[in-house]
Design a protein around this motif. Structure first.
Motif, PDB file in Angstrom:
ATOM      1  N   GLN A   1       4.146  48.730  62.321  1.00 55.90           N
ATOM      2  CA  GLN A   1       3.177  48.850  63.404  1.00 55.90           C
ATOM      3  C   GLN A   1       2.014  47.896  63.184  1.00 55.90           C
ATOM      4  N   ASN A   2       1.437  47.456  64.290  1.00 54.47           N
ATOM      5  CA  ASN A   2       0.255  46.605  64.278  1.00 54.47           C
ATOM      6  C   ASN A   2      -0.833  47.286  65.108  1.00 54.47           C
ATOM      7  N   THR A   3      -2.070  47.157  64.660  1.00 54.36           N
ATOM      8  CA  THR A   3      -3.215  47.648  65.418  1.00 54.36           C
ATOM      9  C   THR A   3      -3.976  46.442  65.934  1.00 54.36           C
ATOM     10  N   GLU A   4      -4.213  46.433  67.245  1.00 53.93           N
ATOM     11  CA  GLU A   4      -4.802  45.293  67.934  1.00 53.93           C
ATOM     12  C   GLU A   4      -6.115  45.725  68.590  1.00 53.93           C
ATOM     13  N   ARG A   5      -7.186  44.960  68.348  1.00 52.90           N
ATOM     14  CA  ARG A   5      -8.494  45.212  68.965  1.00 52.90           C
ATOM     15  C   ARG A   5      -8.651  44.279  70.149  1.00 52.90           C
TER      16      ARG A   5
ATOM     17  N   GLN B   1      -8.371  49.827  71.255  1.00 55.68           N
ATOM     18  CA  GLN B   1      -7.394  49.464  70.232  1.00 55.68           C
ATOM     19  C   GLN B   1      -6.022  49.932  70.671  1.00 55.68           C
ATOM     20  N   ASN B   2      -5.038  49.086  70.457  1.00 55.13           N
ATOM     21  CA  ASN B   2      -3.650  49.415  70.726  1.00 55.13           C
ATOM     22  C   ASN B   2      -2.913  49.434  69.395  1.00 55.13           C
ATOM     23  N   THR B   3      -2.070  50.418  69.211  1.00 53.82           N
ATOM     24  CA  THR B   3      -1.168  50.419  68.069  1.00 53.82           C
ATOM     25  C   THR B   3       0.241  50.381  68.646  1.00 53.82           C
TER      26      THR B   3
ATOM     27  N   SER C   1       0.982  45.743  76.073  1.00 54.37           N
ATOM     28  CA  SER C   1      -0.418  45.975  75.691  1.00 54.37           C
ATOM     29  C   SER C   1      -1.327  44.896  76.277  1.00 54.37           C
TER      30      SER C   1
ATOM     31  N   LEU D   1      -3.219  43.882  61.466  1.00 59.24           N
ATOM     32  CA  LEU D   1      -4.432  44.082  62.254  1.00 59.24           C
ATOM     33  C   LEU D   1      -4.661  42.789  63.018  1.00 59.24           C
TER      34      LEU D   1
END
Length: 155
Positions: free
Chosen positions: A98-102, A79-81, A140, A11
């Motif tokens: 996978q990473n989730t980015e705010r 949010q991008n995954t 992203s 995250l």
């Protein structure tokens, strides 16, 4: 023997630092010439608020205070995954791909030189937003900057 580094939490935050005139700060990663990006970083703890991580990463990577007078930090509610690049996979626990980015924006009154962490970054540049989109290594990150004219708030 030193303790092994803990795995990164998948995250993270992406902070697009910009001016009211839509100039964007990009920083070049060390030791990867040509890898230009906005401020990014993983949460330190699973329950760390995204905003707290954004403020911390801005301070660590640029020396800027996101809450300084005249600065406006905005959660863009995006949010991008994405798939973690293979060259960085070893930083994450086995099986994490996978990473989730705010995404946040940080408006500053004018382009200012920043204090880079030499461990992480080697150069900085302020560019008009379209040129910044073209310079970003990460899809992203480029996409986030493309949202700047609609989401970037300075008040």
């Amino acid at each position: 023997m030193p303790e092994p580094r803990p795995y990164k939490i998948p995250l993270s935050v992406l902070v697009v630092i910009h001016t009211p005139a839509l100039e964007v700060l990009l920083i070049e990663r060390t030791p990867t010439p040509g890898f230009w990006q906005s401020v990014t970083g993983s949460l330190d703890l699973e329950d760390e608020p995204f905003e707290a991580a954004a403020v911390r990463e801005v301070a660590e990577e640029t020396g800027l205070d996101a809450y300084a007078p005249g600065h406006v930090l905005t959660d863009w509610q995006l949010q991008n995954t994405y798939e973690i690049y293979p060259e960085w996979q070893h930083r994450y626990a086995p099986g994490v791909f996978q990473n989730t980015e705010r995404v946040f924006g940080l408006c500053v009154p004018a382009p200012v030189p920043v204090m880079l962490s030499p461990r992480e970054h080697r150069d900085q540049v302020w560019l008009p937003w379209l040129a910044a989109v073209d310079r970003c290594f990460s899809f992203s990150n480029a996409e986030a900057i493309s949202w700047l004219p609609r989401l970037g708030r300075c008040t």
